[in-house]
Scaffold this motif. Structure first.
Motif, PDB file in Angstrom:
ATOM      1  N   ASP A 101      -9.906  26.967  10.983  1.00 57.04           N
ATOM      2  CA  ASP A 101     -10.141  25.547  10.689  1.00 57.04           C
ATOM      3  C   ASP A 101     -10.672  25.344   9.277  1.00 57.04           C
ATOM      4  O   ASP A 101     -10.359  24.335   8.630  1.00 57.04           O
ATOM      5  N   ARG A 102     -11.466  26.271   8.815  1.00 51.75           N
ATOM      6  CA  ARG A 102     -12.146  26.103   7.529  1.00 51.75           C
ATOM      7  C   ARG A 102     -11.170  25.885   6.378  1.00 51.75           C
ATOM      8  O   ARG A 102     -11.496  25.225   5.403  1.00 51.75           O
ATOM      9  N   THR A 125     -10.837  22.183   6.484  1.00 49.74           N
ATOM     10  CA  THR A 125     -12.040  21.351   6.392  1.00 49.74           C
ATOM     11  C   THR A 125     -12.825  21.536   5.100  1.00 49.74           C
ATOM     12  O   THR A 125     -13.676  20.706   4.774  1.00 49.74           O
ATOM     13  N   ARG A 164     -17.192  20.797   1.936  1.00 48.54           N
ATOM     14  CA  ARG A 164     -16.544  20.220   3.114  1.00 48.54           C
ATOM     15  C   ARG A 164     -15.859  18.917   2.719  1.00 48.54           C
ATOM     16  O   ARG A 164     -16.450  18.061   2.065  1.00 48.54           O
ATOM     17  N   ALA A 193     -14.552  15.416   8.150  1.00 53.42           N
ATOM     18  CA  ALA A 193     -15.722  15.012   8.936  1.00 53.42           C
ATOM     19  C   ALA A 193     -16.162  16.138   9.864  1.00 53.42           C
ATOM     20  O   ALA A 193     -15.332  16.717  10.572  1.00 53.42           O
ATOM     21  N   PRO A 194     -17.437  16.480   9.877  1.00 53.88           N
ATOM     22  CA  PRO A 194     -17.934  17.499  10.798  1.00 53.88           C
ATOM     23  C   PRO A 194     -17.613  17.133  12.245  1.00 53.88           C
ATOM     24  O   PRO A 194     -17.733  15.965  12.639  1.00 53.88           O
ATOM     25  N   GLY A 195     -17.163  18.131  13.003  1.00 56.28           N
ATOM     26  CA  GLY A 195     -16.879  17.905  14.412  1.00 56.28           C
ATOM     27  C   GLY A 195     -15.432  17.591  14.723  1.00 56.28           C
ATOM     28  O   GLY A 195     -15.036  17.591  15.901  1.00 56.28           O
ATOM     29  N   ILE A 196     -14.609  17.325  13.711  1.00 58.41           N
ATOM     30  CA  ILE A 196     -13.206  17.017  13.948  1.00 58.41           C
ATOM     31  C   ILE A 196     -12.442  18.274  14.373  1.00 58.41           C
ATOM     32  O   ILE A 196     -12.683  19.360  13.840  1.00 58.41           O
ATOM     33  N   ASN A 197     -11.544  18.139  15.341  1.00 60.68           N
ATOM     34  CA  ASN A 197     -10.701  19.268  15.737  1.00 60.68           C
ATOM     35  C   ASN A 197      -9.601  19.481  14.701  1.00 60.68           C
ATOM     36  O   ASN A 197      -9.155  18.531  14.055  1.00 60.68           O
ATOM     37  N   CYS A 198      -9.155  20.724  14.552  1.00 58.42           N
ATOM     38  CA  CYS A 198      -8.115  21.050  13.580  1.00 58.42           C
ATOM     39  C   CYS A 198      -7.000  21.858  14.235  1.00 58.42           C
ATOM     40  O   CYS A 198      -7.239  22.642  15.149  1.00 58.42           O
TER      41      CYS A 198
END
Length: 362
Positions: A306-307, A310, A316, A319-324
């Protein structure tokens, strides 16, 4: 002179760390298979041909100083290490095909009573080193075949005996940084330039890893080609406005029916090219064609962390917490591909399996 991403002499291997480009050009030593696996998996080296070459040369570097008490122990060492290297990035078929070829050589040498263990190791080292020269020769042939095919299409469409300079679009990185040298799709661009037939080349940024913006743009500037970087989301507008003659991309794996796995974003470019009537070519060596895979539905698609989506560097951007969802590749259906450019010629997808089977028999 094209960039050199792989530096090798017997017993020594260095690769250009592509994670640091274009800001820093730094070569990393690859001292053995563990280092080889890591630089491939972390994408410090990438591009299907380069992955195979670096993987096999990392094994050559590792066994070079070693002594083996028997051919059986050497063969077992080779088999285990080659299988491990294949696992670094499973979508690119070149590493698997190279491993199968080298293991077949090892099996034949093990059975040959006229070859001792020292000669077996020497033959194996020679075979891995030959991959470097062959890749460059194959890429030059791909460039020549691809440039000819594009220019012939342009001339035919214009009803002219000869095409003038053309504009082309490419995606991701397929040049010297992705191969032993010269390049596949970028080799076609290079050949057009050598012929005086390159008006302009456009390259996409290639999110999320930005291989186009970081690597292809770096190569195009180095070569002083007339070039422009565009965002991935600009391709439709580009094809509508800029009179692009052809799209040419690389491939990590080509199925028997011509379906092609390549860097994520390739499929949507092919769809847009079809809509605008722009020929869409795939440039790949025969080692990227997997006749054991009947269609693209059977190609394993690597998913990345994911990184990569993100963050840009340490910053970053999501948005923190978003699924990827971060597949590294997508599959372009054969129906969208004008031709598959190889070192042995250009083939329509429908003709691919029969044509390649005949070539492999000769």
């Amino acid at each position: 002179m094209s960039l050199q991403s792989i530096k090798y002499t017997r017993g020594s291997l260095e690769i250009l760390d592509q994670l640091l480009l274009p800001v820093q050009s730094k070569y990393l030593p690859v001292r053995g298979v563990e280092d080889g696996w890591k630089v491939i998996n972390k994408m410090q080296v990438r591009g299907a041909p380069a992955i195979a070459i670096v993987g096999c040369l990392s094994l050559a570097v590792e066994i070079h100083p070693e002594e083996f008490d028997s051919k059986k122990s050497l063969r077992q060492e080779l088999e285990g290490k080659l299988n491990y290297l294949v696992s670094a990035r499973p979508t690119a078929v070149n590493m698997k095909m190279a491993a199968d070829e080298l293991l077949s050589l090892a099996n034949d040498l093990t059975k040959d009573d006229n070859v001792d263990v020292a000669a077996m190791k020497q033959r194996f080292l020679n075979a891995t080193e030959a991959m470097l020269k062959k890749d460059i020769a194959d890429n030059r042939a791909i460039g020549a075949h691809g440039a000819k095919a594009i220019l012939q299409l342009v001339a035919a469409a214009a009803g002219a005996p000869m095409a003038g300079p053309v504009r082309v679009l490419t995606h991701c990185n397929t040049g010297s940084l992705a191969t032993a040298g010269y390049g596949t799709a970028l080799g076609v661009v290079r050949q057009l330039s050598e012929l005086g037939k390159l008006e302009h080349v456009y390259c996409t940024e290639t999110r999320p890893y930005n291989q186009g913006a970081r690597l292809t743009a770096y190569e195009l500037v180095h070569e002083k080609f007339p070039a422009t970087l565009v965002l991935d989301s600009m391709v439709a507008a580009l094809l509508r406005a800029k009179n692009v003659a052809a799209v040419v991309v690389g491939a990590d794996r080509v199925a028997a029916n011509g379906d092609t796995a390549n860097k994520i974003g390739t499929y949507q470019i092919a769809v847009v090219a079809k809509h605008h009537g722009v020929p869409f070519f795939v440039a790949a060596p025969l080692t990227s064609i997997d006749l054991h895979i009947p269609s693209g539905d059977h190609i394993i698609i690597e998913e990345r962390p994911d990184r990569e989506m993100t963050h840009v560097g340490e910053h970053r951007i999501a948005a923190p917490g978003i699924n990827c969802w971060n597949p590294a590749f997508d599959v372009t259906p054969a129906s969208l591909i004008t031709g598959i450019i190889t070192e042995r010629g250009v083939f329509q997808p429908a003709q691919l399996k029969e044509a390649i089977t005949k070539l492999l028999e000769t």
